[in-house]
Design an enzyme around this catalytic site. Sequence first.
Site, PDB file in Angstrom:
ATOM      1  N   ASN A  71       0.842  -1.207   0.000  1.00 34.01           N
ATOM      2  CA  ASN A  71       0.000   0.000   0.000  1.00 34.01           C
ATOM      3  C   ASN A  71       0.872   1.251   0.000  1.00 34.01           C
ATOM      4  O   ASN A  71       2.098   1.166  -0.002  1.00 34.01           O
ATOM      5  CB  ASN A  71      -0.943  -0.030   1.206  1.00 34.01           C
ATOM      6  CG  ASN A  71      -0.170  -0.108   2.501  1.00 34.01           C
ATOM      7  OD1 ASN A  71       0.552   0.805   2.861  1.00 34.01           O
ATOM      8  ND2 ASN A  71      -0.291  -1.232   3.206  1.00 34.01           N
TER       9      ASN A  71
ATOM     10  N   ASP B  66      -4.482  -6.372   4.992  1.00 36.25           N
ATOM     11  CA  ASP B  66      -5.629  -7.107   5.544  1.00 36.25           C
ATOM     12  C   ASP B  66      -5.729  -8.494   4.918  1.00 36.25           C
ATOM     13  O   ASP B  66      -6.310  -9.395   5.498  1.00 36.25           O
ATOM     14  CB  ASP B  66      -6.919  -6.322   5.294  1.00 36.25           C
ATOM     15  CG  ASP B  66      -6.939  -5.044   6.129  1.00 36.25           C
ATOM     16  OD1 ASP B  66      -6.438  -5.081   7.263  1.00 36.25           O
ATOM     17  OD2 ASP B  66      -7.422  -4.012   5.623  1.00 36.25           O
TER      18      ASP B  66
ATOM     19  N   PHE C  18      -4.389   3.111  14.610  1.00 38.00           N
ATOM     20  CA  PHE C  18      -4.620   4.125  13.589  1.00 38.00           C
ATOM     21  C   PHE C  18      -5.782   3.668  12.711  1.00 38.00           C
ATOM     22  O   PHE C  18      -5.990   2.472  12.521  1.00 38.00           O
ATOM     23  CB  PHE C  18      -3.368   4.327  12.721  1.00 38.00           C
ATOM     24  CG  PHE C  18      -2.458   5.392  13.254  1.00 38.00           C
ATOM     25  CD1 PHE C  18      -1.816   5.214  14.471  1.00 38.00           C
ATOM     26  CD2 PHE C  18      -2.254   6.573  12.550  1.00 38.00           C
ATOM     27  CE1 PHE C  18      -0.977   6.199  14.981  1.00 38.00           C
ATOM     28  CE2 PHE C  18      -1.421   7.558  13.049  1.00 38.00           C
ATOM     29  CZ  PHE C  18      -0.778   7.375  14.261  1.00 38.00           C
TER      30      PHE C  18
HETATM   31  O1  C5P Z   1      -9.058  -2.320  10.435  1.00 38.63           O
HETATM   32  P1  C5P Z   1      -7.949  -1.502   9.915  1.00 38.63           P
HETATM   33  O2  C5P Z   1      -6.897  -2.294   9.186  1.00 38.63           O
HETATM   34  O3  C5P Z   1      -8.348  -0.266   9.178  1.00 38.63           O
HETATM   35  O4  C5P Z   1      -7.252  -0.955  11.261  1.00 38.63           O
HETATM   36  C1  C5P Z   1      -6.121  -0.203  11.226  1.00 38.63           C
HETATM   37  C2  C5P Z   1      -5.345  -0.424  12.508  1.00 38.63           C
HETATM   38  O5  C5P Z   1      -5.190  -1.834  12.726  1.00 38.63           O
HETATM   39  C3  C5P Z   1      -3.938   0.116  12.447  1.00 38.63           C
HETATM   40  O6  C5P Z   1      -3.570   0.522  13.743  1.00 38.63           O
HETATM   41  C4  C5P Z   1      -3.132  -1.079  11.968  1.00 38.63           C
HETATM   42  O7  C5P Z   1      -1.785  -0.992  12.360  1.00 38.63           O
HETATM   43  C5  C5P Z   1      -3.835  -2.231  12.652  1.00 38.63           C
HETATM   44  N1  C5P Z   1      -3.799  -3.509  11.921  1.00 38.63           N
HETATM   45  C6  C5P Z   1      -3.099  -4.574  12.470  1.00 38.63           C
HETATM   46  N2  C5P Z   1      -3.060  -5.772  11.818  1.00 38.63           N
HETATM   47  C7  C5P Z   1      -3.699  -5.955  10.656  1.00 38.63           C
HETATM   48  C8  C5P Z   1      -4.440  -4.890  10.102  1.00 38.63           C
HETATM   49  C9  C5P Z   1      -4.450  -3.676  10.739  1.00 38.63           C
HETATM   50  O8  C5P Z   1      -2.503  -4.410  13.520  1.00 38.63           O
HETATM   51  N3  C5P Z   1      -3.620  -7.123  10.072  1.00 38.63           N
END
Ligand code: C5P
Length: 399
Positions: free
Chosen positions: A211, A280, A324
Amino acid sequence: MRIVLGVTGGIAAYKAAELARQLVRNGHEITVVMTKGAEEFIRPLTFASLTGRKVITDLFSSASPDATLSSAVEHIGVAREHDLLLVAPATADVLAKFAHGLADDFLSTLYLAFDGPVVLAPAMNDRMWSHAAVRENVAVLRGRGHALVEPGDGYLACGTVGPGRLAESEKIVAAVEDALRKRRTDLVGQTILITAGPTREPVDPVRYISNRSSGKMGYALAEAALARGARVLLVSGPVNLQPPARAEVEQVQTAAEMRDAVFAHLFEATVVIKCAAVADFRPATPSAQKIKKTSADRTLELVPVPDILAELGDGPRNFILVGFAAETENLLDYARRKLEGKNCDMIVANRVGGDGSAFESESNEVLLVLRNGETIPVDRAPKRVVADHIFDQIVKLGK
Ligand code: C5P
């Protein structure tokens, strides 16, 4: 407090004498450092008389070999012994040196060795002040969290009228007192684990899914935490940034590696800030060989990646957890849901995409969403400044 007053070579150098007098009157101990250029405008004796202290005039000023050696390392001692660095007047030259890390005299060398607050009061010709090179250097210095006391409008020595006059000494003294008040050591004793940058999920040995995250916000957080006295563990995805010197850095590529690095250090952390833009989804079965081009359609099967933040929030914990949220729409709504869903203490929400997007930008504008329902907007500012606002709230959460 102990203040270094750097005086550089501009016509306004004589005004630094009045400034030194006011700072001494406010009870500060002032060490004046003059550049060669400054000595063309005002004598060191003036400052020595006003401050009652030896004036430092140049890096290699003494004729004696021994004294040269001691003055060559003296900047480190001076940097350690002082609480604030003020440069007034600051010429375009010194702004450029500071912005780019040039170190060819005592003042510029001292700057690199100094990690306390810096206040800069520029003075120069109005055209110089508005030149793109100066504007860019000023932006870099602001981005580092330094206070800039803007020059005023008025008659300039070159006969023109415009912005460029050294600010009134009362204004400079007020900026110094403000920076000293804000001088924060409120993260001493804390170990802050910060994740930053994107992750890369391999498709095959040469391709990956990633990303737009630049890592700038996470690195700014690391810098701010170090400046406030914390120990910083920085788990970083692949970025084009130099990590702060005192951060303990672990480089990772995939979300799985990031998860392992976070959990390996978790027992040490008092605060965890998940600033990284973690994937994700990842390709279900990355190919061991480079996938060959064919004319047929191709589907890439993706599987979800474990959510590190959600895992951290699950169950009892003895650290503050900050997440975040980067969203293209419904910022507050999604942020609130994330706060609950991932059981964080705070969510830093920023908008991505379109004008003013947080990604790849030097500045950011965020909304701090707290568990008690409070939301605190932070106006657009350099990421280093936004980082300090985030830590102001983290410090409150810890009380
Ligand atoms: O749900 P989303 O991905 O938008 O959430 C963002 C937050 O979740 C950020 O703090 C990111 O570092 C964390 N995150 C994580 N592990 C993932 C996806 C997102 O820790 N696999």
